[in-house]
Write an enzyme that holds these catalytic residues in place. Sequence first.
Site, mmCIF file in Angstrom:
data_model
loop_
_atom_site.group_PDB
_atom_site.id
_atom_site.type_symbol
_atom_site.label_atom_id
_atom_site.label_comp_id
_atom_site.label_asym_id
_atom_site.label_seq_id
_atom_site.Cartn_x
_atom_site.Cartn_y
_atom_site.Cartn_z
ATOM 1 C CB CYS A 55 -0.915 0.017 1.226
ATOM 2 S SG CYS A 55 -2.000 -1.412 1.316
ATOM 3 N NE ARG A 138 -2.833 -4.569 -2.783
ATOM 4 C CZ ARG A 138 -2.300 -3.889 -1.772
ATOM 5 N NH1 ARG A 138 -2.448 -2.595 -1.700
ATOM 6 N NH2 ARG A 138 -1.609 -4.526 -0.841
#
Length: 237
Positions: A55, A138
């Site tokens: 991330c 995601r």
Amino acid sequence: MEEKEIQEVVSLPRIGDPAPSFKAVTTQGDINFPSDYKGKWTILFSHPADFTPVCTSEFMTFASMEEKFEELNCKLVGLSVDGLYSHIAWLRTIKEKIEYKGMKDVEVTFPLIEDITMEVAKKYGMIQPGEATTKAVRAVFFIDPKGIVRTIIYYPLSLGRNFDELHRVLVALQTADEFGVATPADWRPGDDVIVPTAGSCGTAKERMESKDEMHCYDWFFCTKKLDEEKVWKAIKK
Ligand code: BEZ
């Protein structure tokens, strides 16, 4: 898990649907989505957790490219099921401490939504229980200036996104809208585009015999040139 709970977790807007609306607290203040973004394209994307490596690499990359999206009248909006103070601390750490692939001092200025209750994540099908029940996958939603979902892409937890591809998708969507065309595999500005199918653009015979710039591989598959310059001129702010 109760049936109703499962349905709630897996609810998912589809391409062509109005983007589900919500109010949320973000690192840039409160937002009312999608109405605050009317007249603009938006990429609403989720990440599994703050203070995690994939991330972090994604946020640094996306933030570094923000101007390229801004040029296309597109705002970025992030989300994870972490709280606001975690978001703030993580983004500060990124700016103050992380140097990665030539990127440093990266300031994330787009809003990052806190979603501790997972209310937004559930509305957008970002919680996919087979992958994780307590983290968003995601997800990437491209939402157009009228608030309609135009593209959805999902990646699992372990796979960092390709942000050049997200930019290419936005360019292709806007090109399709501006010029009334479709874009073939791996299309980039400057490549030939696909003209609408027979019926909307003359008969198959007319298309095959057309003397204009069209090239037909067969009656159902015709392309034409579209200058790169013309594309950027039409879509860049
Ligand atoms: C990461 O961003 O590194 C990550 C987050 C959740 C699960 C796996 C990896």
